[in-house]
Design a protein around this motif. Structure first.
Motif, mmCIF file in Angstrom:
data_model
loop_
_atom_site.group_PDB
_atom_site.id
_atom_site.type_symbol
_atom_site.label_atom_id
_atom_site.label_comp_id
_atom_site.label_asym_id
_atom_site.label_seq_id
_atom_site.Cartn_x
_atom_site.Cartn_y
_atom_site.Cartn_z
ATOM 1 N N VAL A 7 59.595 62.589 58.434
ATOM 2 C CA VAL A 7 58.799 62.649 59.650
ATOM 3 C C VAL A 7 58.641 61.232 60.196
ATOM 4 O O VAL A 7 58.567 60.265 59.428
ATOM 5 C CB VAL A 7 57.420 63.298 59.380
ATOM 6 C CG1 VAL A 7 56.589 62.474 58.413
ATOM 7 C CG2 VAL A 7 56.665 63.540 60.670
ATOM 8 N N VAL A 8 58.618 61.112 61.523
ATOM 9 C CA VAL A 8 58.383 59.829 62.184
ATOM 10 C C VAL A 8 56.901 59.708 62.489
ATOM 11 O O VAL A 8 56.301 60.612 63.082
ATOM 12 C CB VAL A 8 59.197 59.706 63.485
ATOM 13 C CG1 VAL A 8 58.889 58.381 64.184
ATOM 14 C CG2 VAL A 8 60.691 59.818 63.197
ATOM 15 N N ALA A 9 56.286 58.610 62.062
ATOM 16 C CA ALA A 9 54.864 58.367 62.323
ATOM 17 C C ALA A 9 54.718 57.383 63.472
ATOM 18 O O ALA A 9 55.354 56.325 63.482
ATOM 19 C CB ALA A 9 54.177 57.823 61.073
ATOM 20 N N GLU A 10 53.876 57.747 64.433
ATOM 21 C CA GLU A 10 53.590 56.864 65.570
ATOM 22 C C GLU A 10 52.113 56.521 65.645
ATOM 23 O O GLU A 10 51.707 55.700 66.459
ATOM 24 C CB GLU A 10 54.048 57.532 66.866
ATOM 25 C CG GLU A 10 55.561 57.764 66.903
ATOM 26 C CD GLU A 10 56.013 58.479 68.155
ATOM 27 O OE1 GLU A 10 55.173 59.133 68.809
ATOM 28 O OE2 GLU A 10 57.217 58.381 68.483
ATOM 29 N N GLY A 11 51.307 57.160 64.816
ATOM 30 C CA GLY A 11 49.873 56.923 64.773
ATOM 31 C C GLY A 11 49.278 57.829 63.720
ATOM 32 O O GLY A 11 50.011 58.513 62.986
ATOM 33 N N PRO A 12 47.950 57.866 63.598
ATOM 34 C CA PRO A 12 47.323 58.780 62.639
ATOM 35 C C PRO A 12 47.761 60.219 62.899
ATOM 36 O O PRO A 12 48.044 60.603 64.038
ATOM 37 C CB PRO A 12 45.823 58.591 62.909
ATOM 38 C CG PRO A 12 45.717 57.220 63.500
ATOM 39 C CD PRO A 12 46.961 57.040 64.316
ATOM 40 N N TRP A 13 47.814 61.006 61.830
ATOM 41 C CA TRP A 13 48.218 62.406 61.993
ATOM 42 C C TRP A 13 47.244 63.142 62.907
ATOM 43 O O TRP A 13 46.034 62.982 62.804
ATOM 44 C CB TRP A 13 48.265 63.129 60.649
ATOM 45 C CG TRP A 13 49.143 62.538 59.600
ATOM 46 C CD1 TRP A 13 48.824 62.322 58.290
ATOM 47 C CD2 TRP A 13 50.513 62.104 59.729
ATOM 48 N NE1 TRP A 13 49.881 61.794 57.601
ATOM 49 C CE2 TRP A 13 50.934 61.645 58.459
ATOM 50 C CE3 TRP A 13 51.421 62.060 60.788
ATOM 51 C CZ2 TRP A 13 52.216 61.153 58.213
ATOM 52 C CZ3 TRP A 13 52.690 61.561 60.557
ATOM 53 C CH2 TRP A 13 53.088 61.114 59.289
ATOM 54 N N ASN A 14 47.786 63.956 63.767
ATOM 55 C CA ASN A 14 46.973 64.770 64.679
ATOM 56 C C ASN A 14 46.766 66.138 64.025
ATOM 57 O O ASN A 14 47.556 67.053 64.184
ATOM 58 C CB ASN A 14 47.673 64.917 66.031
ATOM 59 C CG ASN A 14 46.839 65.683 67.036
ATOM 60 O OD1 ASN A 14 45.641 65.864 66.841
ATOM 61 N ND2 ASN A 14 47.467 66.142 68.114
ATOM 62 N N GLY A 15 45.704 66.247 63.242
ATOM 63 C CA GLY A 15 45.458 67.472 62.501
ATOM 64 C C GLY A 15 45.927 67.350 61.072
ATOM 65 O O GLY A 15 45.782 66.302 60.443
ATOM 66 N N SER A 16 46.508 68.409 60.531
ATOM 67 C CA SER A 16 46.918 68.424 59.135
ATOM 68 C C SER A 16 48.141 67.545 58.914
ATOM 69 O O SER A 16 48.909 67.263 59.839
ATOM 70 C CB SER A 16 47.219 69.857 58.683
ATOM 71 O OG SER A 16 48.270 70.407 59.450
#
Length: 255
Positions: free
Chosen positions: A76-85
């Protein structure tokens, strides 16, 4: 509290840590720096442990990311804190500064990646299943999509169960030989009939080198025998009800 790679430590603008089990607040089988969100440890203690680890990497706790690991080749590519789970995956890549991307492990192989020129980083959870099904190659490919060049990637292999501690059965060996007969070189005879000793670290290194990553650092630490480490297999042999999990993470400092 931490172990570090000399190769990654030499990269400017980068922070990383292979956290040990020391320096936290958990008790019992989780003593003491348990970062495993999926463990049965007290959630408040896990949160405090993770806060301490985030602080070590210079980020706030919400920017200290783990995926929901499923022993897959998925990235998975992370661009910021997870949005939800948390997303289900076994590797994370990013080019976003100020994000610490990590994996949890307690015998499986943690691999941290960085392309210093492209400023792209990755973290992969490479247990035997993920390594065999391509999580390392998937991580490299995902980094390339963010601008990395595989020939410029530095990889660091952290604490994991080592061959002297990793006895497996014949079905395990057959699975690897069915994938490639050359994998026989990663097995030595075990003490029990029909068993073998598996070299997970050697297999991971081979997969990295075959994928074109040649700057590789291996800390050489055996989670099973090193008291600074959590170990799933050791907990099973001790008949413990659960086990702690390490977090191993990497972050880009803001330029």
């Amino acid at each position: 509290m931490i172990m570090a790679s000399s190769l990654l430590s030499a990269v400017p603008g980068l922070r990383h840590a292979f956290f040990t089990c020391e320096g936290g607040v958990s008790e019992g089988v989780y003593t003491s720096l348990n970062g495993g969100l999926g463990s049965n440890d007290d959630q408040a203690k896990i949160a405090e442990n993770r806060r301490r680890m985030a602080e070590q990497l210079g980020v706030s706790p919400e920017y200290f990311l783990n995926a929901h690991q499923i022993h897959s080749p998925d990235v998975v590519v992370a661009e910021g804190p997870w949005n939800g789970s948390r997303p289900k995956a076994d590797a994370i890549v990013t080019r976003t500064e100020g994000l610490a991307i990590g994996i949890t492990a307690a015998d499986c192989g943690p691999v941290l990646f960085a392309d210093p020129a492209a400023r792209v980083i990755g973290s992969a959870h490479a247990g035997w299943k993920g390594a065999l099904t391509g999580v390392l190659e998937s991580t490299i490919e995902a980094m390339e999509k963010l601008g990395a060049q595989r020939g410029g990637i530095v990889a660091a292999m952290g604490p994991m169960i080592r061959q002297r501690s990793y006895e497996v059965g014949s079905e395990f060996v057959e699975r690897f030989l069915d994938a490639d007969a050359e994998n026989a070189r990663f097995f030595l005879p075990g003490e029990r009939d029909g068993h073998a000793m598996f070299d997970l670290a050697g297999f991971i290194r081979m997969r990295l080198e075959s994928a074109g990553v040649l700057m590789i650092d291996d800390l050489g630490v055996d989670t099973y025998s090193d008291p600074r480490c959590f170990s799933y297999r050791r907990s099973v042999h001790r008949k413990e009800a659960d086990y702690g999990r390490h977090v191993h993470a990497i972050a880009l400092e803001p330029e």
